[in-house]
Design an enzyme around this catalytic site. Structure first.
Site, PDB file in Angstrom:
ATOM      1  CB  SER A 691     -47.427 -45.525 -50.805  1.00  0.00           C
ATOM      2  OG  SER A 691     -48.824 -45.549 -50.707  1.00  0.00           O
ATOM      3  CE  LYS A 734     -49.963 -49.233 -51.252  1.00  0.00           C
ATOM      4  NZ  LYS A 734     -48.760 -48.417 -51.037  1.00  0.00           N
TER       5      LYS A 734
END
EC number: 3.4.21.53
Length: 788
Positions: A691, A734
């Protein structure tokens, strides 16, 4: 080679004549604990290539003389010169014989000691220069006394060990030369290799005899201890046989005189007749009781049967607690014990509400997944309390033995049921709440796969007839409410994960942590430290300061420890004479030290080539700074910071994409005459994940173009070679990391927009979200103009 050794076999037999020992000889390293000494004869097997070459040199050029030296490590196949002892024995080959396996057996007579002083050749055969070692000792009374003493000790050792023929004792009597006598004793007694080498290196017979005295005295003492142990074992065996005979005789007498049934057997039969047992269990119990009646009560097998019956008849086959299902009371209990966790609470309440309408409803297998310290295990205890059931906890972390789940078969010594059945017996109920902790940390070994064994326990279609290997009868586990916990899902086997209903528990926000500390942690700590008299107080701003500056974690364990530390320091102050303690936010430095998470200067302002990324970890989300710096070079890519393979591939994609987006004469020299150094700080911590694509690309383009990157923005998303932004996982964790780090804007893939439903409102209200599908959209938001 075979033809050469046919000639060697013929040449090995030479006439007896005076031997002149040269300064240079071929060397054969030996790999045996039995060293050859001067004046002794010993057989050796030669099979290694270099040793065969040395044997050929010895017979062909050196009059059958060879230098025998022992290896320091006898397991080494190809020793070098440094792997050999320096001192060895010059020997003469008196016999040579080829073995069926192609190796050679030689009989060697030891002639003299010698020391390696140099090397002539090492490539084909080891040829060495030698320095002869000769004794200068003369006859003396001391030497004669030592010979007598060593002879006496050797005779005693030979007679005690019973390993030597009569000829060995006769040879001792015939030996008159002290030097030869010492070497003879050294060669026949099986000392350790290092000790034998030490005796070989002792040139003077006086010192050699002294060493032999010490070693023989030690060996005689060890033999004496062995004899004593053998005597004790023999006596014990005889005593055991005697006791067994007496017990059998006593049993026969008792059966003859009394003819009455053993009280123990009678009690077991009464318990086996209990109506609480199923037909299967009753039949198995009666079968084992019948076997027990026919055995000696003192036999080992009878003990095994008694242990089995004790487990079989003491399990709660029909005992269970009655559920106290009052939905409002259950909701109140869950809310009072845990703040937040709405998904978990709602699922439990759904099950309990449905259970009120159907007794046949099977208990769900819940799997709570989240970072450490978010309350997964304690939630199971609260569920048991709310339902009025008994509670048990089993830790599966590090479990590698399948028998821990299914139990050991009774053929093994010390066999027991598995931990599931042990816990059910301990709780005394067939419908408890059992928490299986750390289900993601089970391992696989030669003892089996416990995760596969757990399938039968957690499968609603199978666990109604779970069979433990020890018990050998089925037990109904469908009434048990199993709650499993894990930090991550990817390490749980797919088949096991399919049996469970996964509920993810993210980390807590600052607001949630504040309420947990105020309503749960502080009252518990004040009760533990007996501080509920009002002598200690801590302000709400101090609690928030502790959360913000000392405990940036997903859970609340560190917060618990820090609040406990504050209370202990307050107690110390009170013990030293201070009155009541009131801790404010300005007092935290005194109680907890320097803040651990004060905002650093690393990203106080926009910079070129530095981007804030977001990463998922097993303990929650983390921010991750990515730096790109062009340095003089030839267009190479330098990667540091312990990046994994996935992130390295993302870096290569980012490099190619940056070249495409920065195409033109303006940037041509940069890519041709610069190396690009990519670094992620905290280089000691391994990093990987799919990511970081848009983060790396943004840092790359910023470094090439010279445009600064906003310091209040964080981003996450994977990238393709054509600049498309792909969705990622772990968005909730996140975003919590961005929230804790006081970011203002977060760039996320458009495909992850639906995942915002699971994000707490507190986080969504504090962050601005930018949804992107292409890297150009990311650059437009993240990069500042050159004048800014």
């Amino acid at each position: 080679m075979a033809q050469k050794f046919e000639l060697l076999e013929k040449a090995a037999i030479r006439s007896e004549r005076k031997i002149e020992i040269p300064d240079i000889l071929p060397a054969i390293p030996t790999r045996t604990n039995m060293l050859i000494y001067p004046s002794s004869v010993m057989p050796l097997y030669v099979g290694r290539e270099k040793s065969l070459s040395a044997l050929e040199e010895s017979i062909g050029k050196y009059d059958q003389l060879v230098f025998l030296v022992s290896q320091r490590d006898i397991t080494k196949e190809e020793p070098e010169l440094g792997d050999l002892f320096e001192v060895g024995t010059i020997g003469r080959i008196v016999q040579l014989m080829k073995m069926p396996d192609g190796n050679y057996k030689i009989l060697v007579e030891g002639l003299a000691r010698a020391k390696i002083s140099g090397v002539v050749e090492e490539e084909n055969a080891l040829i060495v220069k030698l320095e002869s070692l000769k004794s200068r000792a003369r006859k003396s009374k001391m030497l004669e006394a030592l010979v007598r003493k060593v002879k006496e000790l050797t005779q005693k050792y030979v007679s005690m060990s019973r390993r030597f023929p009569e000829e060995a004792l006769m040879a001792l009597e015939d030996t008159s030369n002290a030097d030869k006598f010492a070497d003879f004793v050294s060669s026949i007694v099986p000392f350790a290799l290092e000790e034998k080498q030490k005796l070989l290196e002792e040139v003077e017979p006086v010192e050699r005899l002294k060493t032999l005295m010490e070693l023989l005295s030690r060996e005689i003492e060890i033999l004496s201890l062995e004899e004593e142990l053998d005597k004790r074992v023999k006596e014990k065996i005889e005593q055991g046989q005697k006791e067994y005979y007496l017990r059998e005789k006593m049993r026969a007498i008792q059966e003859e005189l009394e003819g009455e049934e053993d009280e123990e057997i009678k009690e077991l039969k009464e318990r086996a007749a209990s109506p609480d047992l199923s037909d299967e269990v009753r039949e198995k119990a009666e079968q084992e009781i019948s076997r027990l009646e026919k055995m000696s009560p003192y036999s080992a097998e009878a003990t095994v049967v008694r242990t089995y019956l004790d487990w079989l008849l003491n399990l709660p086959w029909s005992l269970e607690t009655e559920d106290e299902i009052k939905i409002k009371d259950v909701r109140r209990t869950l809310d009072s014990n845990h703040y937040g966790l709405q998904d978990v609470k709602e699922r439990i309440l759904e099950f309990l509400a449905a259970r009120k309408y159907s007794e046949k409803l099977r208990a769900p297998i819940l799997c709570l997944v989240g970072p450490p310290g978010v309350g997964k295990t304690s939630l199971g205890r609260s569920v048991a309390e709310a339902m009025g059931r008994k509670f048990g906890r089993i830790s599966l972390g590090g479990m590698r033995d399948e028998a821990e789940i299914r139990g050991h078969r009774r053929t093994y010594v010390g066999a027991l049921p598995g931990r599931i059945m042990q816990m059910i017996r301990k709780l005394g109920s067939k419908n408890p709440v059992i928490v299986l902790d750390e289900v993601d940390k089970m391992g696989i070994s030669f003892q089996g796969d416990p995760a596969s064994a757990l399938l039968e326990v957690l499968d609603p279609e199978q666990n109604s007839n779970f069979t433990d290997h020890f018990l050998e009868v089925s037990f109904d586990l469908s009434r048990v409410l199993f709650i499993t916990t894990a930090n991550v899902l990817y390490s749980i086997p797919d088949a096991l994960r399919d049996r469970m209903e996964v509920i993810e528990i993210p980390g807590y926000t600052e607001s949630e942590k504040y309420h947990i500390a105020k309503d749960h942690i502080l009252p518990k700590l004040l009760d533990e430290y007996n501080m509920k008299d009002g002598s200690f107080k801590i302000t709400g701003s101090a609690i928030k300061g502790t959360i913000r500056d000392y405990t940036r974690e997903a859970g609340v364990r560190q917060l618990d420890r820090n609040l406990g530390k504050i209370i202990r320091k307050a107690i110390l102050k009170m013990a030293e004479g201070e009155g009541s303690i009131n801790v404010g936010v300005n007092d935290l430095g005194e109680f907890l030290g320097i803040p651990l998470f004060k905002d650093s200067d690393f990203r106080k302002k926009p910079e070129v080539g530095v981007v804030t990324g977001l990463a998922w970890t097993p303990v929650g989300g983390e921010i991750m700074y990515i730096e790109v710096l062009p340095v003089p070079g030839k267009g190479k890519l330098i990667i540091t910071g312990q990046l994994g393979d996935v992130m390295k591939e993302s870096a290569q994609i980012a490099t190619s994409l940056a070249k495409k987006l920065c195409d033109g004469e303006k940037y041509a020299d940069i890519f041709e005459k610069r190396d690009f150094h990519i670094h992620v700080p905290e280089g000691a911590v391994p990093k990987d994940g799919p990511s970081a694509g848009i983060t790396l690309t943004t840092a790359f383009i910023s470094a090439v173009s010279g445009r600064k990157v906003r310091n209040d923005i964080a981003m996450t998303g994977e990238i393709t070679l054509r600049g498309k932004v792909l969705p990622i996982g772990g968005l909730k964790e996140k975003l919590m990391a961005a929230y804790r780090s006081q970011m203002k804007t977060v760039i996320i893939p458009l495909a992850n927009k639906r995942d915002l439903e699971k994000v707490p409102e507190e986080i969504k209200s504090r962050l601005e979200f930018v949804f992107v599908e292409d890297i150009l959209e990311v650059l437009q938001v993240a990069l500042l103009d050159k004048g800014d």
